[in-house]
Design an enzyme around this catalytic site. Structure first.
Site, PDB file in Angstrom:
ATOM      1  N   TYR A 142      45.113 -26.373   0.717  1.00 62.20           N
ATOM      2  CA  TYR A 142      46.189 -26.639  -0.238  1.00 62.20           C
ATOM      3  C   TYR A 142      45.680 -26.812  -1.667  1.00 62.20           C
ATOM      4  O   TYR A 142      46.472 -26.857  -2.606  1.00 62.20           O
ATOM      5  CB  TYR A 142      46.997 -27.883   0.168  1.00 62.20           C
ATOM      6  CG  TYR A 142      47.720 -27.746   1.496  1.00 62.20           C
ATOM      7  CD1 TYR A 142      47.700 -26.548   2.201  1.00 62.20           C
ATOM      8  CD2 TYR A 142      48.424 -28.808   2.039  1.00 62.20           C
ATOM      9  CE1 TYR A 142      48.351 -26.420   3.421  1.00 62.20           C
ATOM     10  CE2 TYR A 142      49.085 -28.685   3.257  1.00 62.20           C
ATOM     11  CZ  TYR A 142      49.036 -27.487   3.942  1.00 62.20           C
ATOM     12  OH  TYR A 142      49.679 -27.362   5.143  1.00 62.20           O
ATOM     13  N   LYS A 192      38.523 -25.947  14.004  1.00 64.60           N
ATOM     14  CA  LYS A 192      38.591 -24.586  14.550  1.00 64.60           C
ATOM     15  C   LYS A 192      37.188 -24.006  14.429  1.00 64.60           C
ATOM     16  O   LYS A 192      36.937 -22.992  13.781  1.00 64.60           O
ATOM     17  CB  LYS A 192      39.638 -23.780  13.755  1.00 64.60           C
ATOM     18  CG  LYS A 192      39.975 -22.437  14.308  1.00 64.60           C
ATOM     19  CD  LYS A 192      40.817 -22.477  15.580  1.00 64.60           C
ATOM     20  CE  LYS A 192      41.026 -21.078  16.111  1.00 64.60           C
ATOM     21  NZ  LYS A 192      41.598 -21.060  17.465  1.00 64.60           N
ATOM     22  N   ASP A 224      44.137 -25.520  18.329  1.00 69.74           N
ATOM     23  CA  ASP A 224      45.172 -24.941  19.199  1.00 69.74           C
ATOM     24  C   ASP A 224      45.303 -25.749  20.482  1.00 69.74           C
ATOM     25  O   ASP A 224      46.414 -26.021  20.967  1.00 69.74           O
ATOM     26  CB  ASP A 224      44.910 -23.449  19.487  1.00 69.74           C
ATOM     27  CG  ASP A 224      43.425 -23.105  19.576  1.00 69.74           C
ATOM     28  OD1 ASP A 224      42.583 -24.009  19.418  1.00 69.74           O
ATOM     29  OD2 ASP A 224      43.103 -21.933  19.828  1.00 69.74           O
ATOM     30  N   ASP A 248      48.651 -31.604   8.627  1.00 65.05           N
ATOM     31  CA  ASP A 248      50.048 -31.443   8.224  1.00 65.05           C
ATOM     32  C   ASP A 248      50.878 -31.014   9.439  1.00 65.05           C
ATOM     33  O   ASP A 248      51.922 -31.600   9.756  1.00 65.05           O
ATOM     34  CB  ASP A 248      50.098 -30.361   7.119  1.00 65.05           C
ATOM     35  CG  ASP A 248      51.449 -30.270   6.443  1.00 65.05           C
ATOM     36  OD1 ASP A 248      52.345 -31.065   6.781  1.00 65.05           O
ATOM     37  OD2 ASP A 248      51.617 -29.392   5.571  1.00 65.05           O
ATOM     38  N   ASP A 252      53.352 -33.606  12.095  1.00 67.92           N
ATOM     39  CA  ASP A 252      54.786 -33.390  12.308  1.00 67.92           C
ATOM     40  C   ASP A 252      55.085 -33.201  13.796  1.00 67.92           C
ATOM     41  O   ASP A 252      56.096 -33.687  14.302  1.00 67.92           O
ATOM     42  CB  ASP A 252      55.275 -32.163  11.528  1.00 67.92           C
ATOM     43  CG  ASP A 252      55.887 -32.572  10.199  1.00 67.92           C
ATOM     44  OD1 ASP A 252      55.418 -33.587   9.626  1.00 67.92           O
ATOM     45  OD2 ASP A 252      56.814 -31.896   9.730  1.00 67.92           O
TER      46      ASP A 252
END
Ligand code: NAD
Length: 371
Positions: A142, A192, A224, A248, A252
């Site tokens: 970001y 990852k 994942d 992020d 959620d």
């Protein structure tokens, strides 16, 4: 007895209603425990765009920097949805994170026995869930440069950059281990590493930091798999630490385990100054101004402020216990009410939590009214 300065940024929509509720609760803590809280208000988001022409005015930043902690409501709404990128309410959030060096976002997700029916998952899957997501907030995809659109040999391309400095990873991972030490002593580091170089460095650094915390168990999990495990068996987690974008998305996902956004608090810790506390939910334009919003996420955010910024553990416990008690007594705002049950307003919820903080006996009265 302490005295503390709190910057309050209500923002937009229900941000106003829920921060008002959280302030009421903090004033109740003042009364019961004899502390002094001075509240100073600032504009952020759409309200700031309307009044000052920018989502984060300089005077708001100044108020925050001079405070001991910041309480934020929520920003955004349809009125500003078509604005250019630099005049979007959410820009104010990204800016305040960067300006105040808010590097660690903490989101606890806790199972409440009384709210089992609000969760989309089966009771046996969510029973006992008590996890904390620690998300890196000021680095990664970001913020990395280059970021933008380019045209090369007549071909249009877009690029974002996932960049981390060693020290950015060290400080977030260390924070996660310190928090785990006070909890169930387990850290799951999510990355990852089978694909990304930044994740391989993240893994190496995490292993190094773990050497300083022999009492805390470390496990690595690919992102994942983590997304799948959060739904399959969320009880296995204690502290999850991860980079900005993975955090992020996973936070959620985790927020839905308990069923309502209106219940979830968060803290964003600063590396160099006051930290910021805010509910996870947004400005909920569909219910704004109707005295319907669940104030508990904002109230529990204020409890996190008491504990983490002011070191007032007893006071934070009093707030969290009162919330638990009113829920157990059957008090529900519309978002967590079951069909056929009367939902209380934002103000009624706040008033009953206040009553319980001030007087333990109040709960028996509440039980007869709402059970
Ligand atoms: P939202 O969280 O505002 O609302 C999602 C749904 O949950 C709505 O149906 C809403 O009524 C309900 N809800 C949320 N909080 C609630 C509460 N405390 N009590 C009862 N119900 C509650 O998300 P959205 O609708 O996707 O976004 C609305 C606006 O908020 C957008 O402009 C978005 O950009 C912004 N937003 C801001 C933040 C923030 O300030 N941190 C976070 C998310 C979204």
């Amino acid at each position: 007895m302490g005295s503390y300065r709190i910057a309050v940024l209500p923002g937009d929509g229900i941000g106003n209603e829920v921060t008002r509720g959280a302030i009421e609760i903090l004033k109740t803590i003042e009364t019961r425990f004899g502390h002094q809280f001075a509240f100073e208000f600032g504009l952020i988001g759409g309200a700031a765009i309307d009044q000052k022409g920018t989502p984060l005015p300089d005077e708001t930043l100044a108020i925050c920097r001079e405070s001991d902690a910041v309480l934020l409501g929520a920003v955004g709404g349809p009125k500003w949805d078509r604005n250019p990128a630099h005049l979007r309410p959410e820009k104010g959030l990204l800016q305040i994170r960067k300006e105040m060096n808010l590097f660690a976002n903490l989101r606890p997700v806790k199972f409440y026995d009384s709210l089992t029916d609000s969760s989309p998952l089966k009771k046996e899957v969510i029973q006992g869930v008590d996890l904390l997501i620690v998300r890196e907030l000021t680095g990664g995809l970001y913020f990395g440069k280059p970021s933008g659109r380019i045209v090369e040999n007549g071909e249009e391309k877009a690029v974002d950059t996932l960049l981390y400095k060693k020290e950015e990873i060290q400080r977030i991972v260390k924070t996660a281990f310190e928090l785990a030490r006070k909890r169930k002593k387990k850290v799951t580091s999510v990355d990852k590493a089978n694909v990304l170089e930044s994740s391989r460095m993240w893994r190496e650094i995490t292993e190094e930091i773990a050497q300083d915390f022999p009492d805390v168990t470390l496990e690595h999990m690919l992102v994942d798999n983590a997304a799948m495990q959060l739904i399959r068996s969320p009880q296995q987690f204690d502290v999850i630490v991860t980079e900005n974008m993975f955090g992020d998305i996973l936070s959620d996902e985790a927020s839905m385990l308990t069923g309502s956004l209106g219940m979830l608090p968060s803290a964003s810790l600063s590396a160099s100054g006051p930290s910021l506390y805010e509910p996870v939910h947004g400005s909920a334009p569909d219910i704004a101004g109707q005295n319907k919003a669940n104030p508990i996420a904002a109230i529990l955010s204020a409890a996190m402020m008491l504990r983490l910024s002011f070191g007032l553990a007893k006071e934070a416990d009093a707030v969290e216990k009162a919330v638990q008690q009113v829920l157990a007594a059957g008090l529900r705002t519309a978002d967590i009410a079951q069909k056929g049950h009367r939902a209380v307003s934002t103000e009624e919820m706040v008033n009953e939590i206040k009553a319980v903080i001030l007087d333990n006996e109040a709960i028996s009265h509440i039980m007869t009214v709402y059970a």
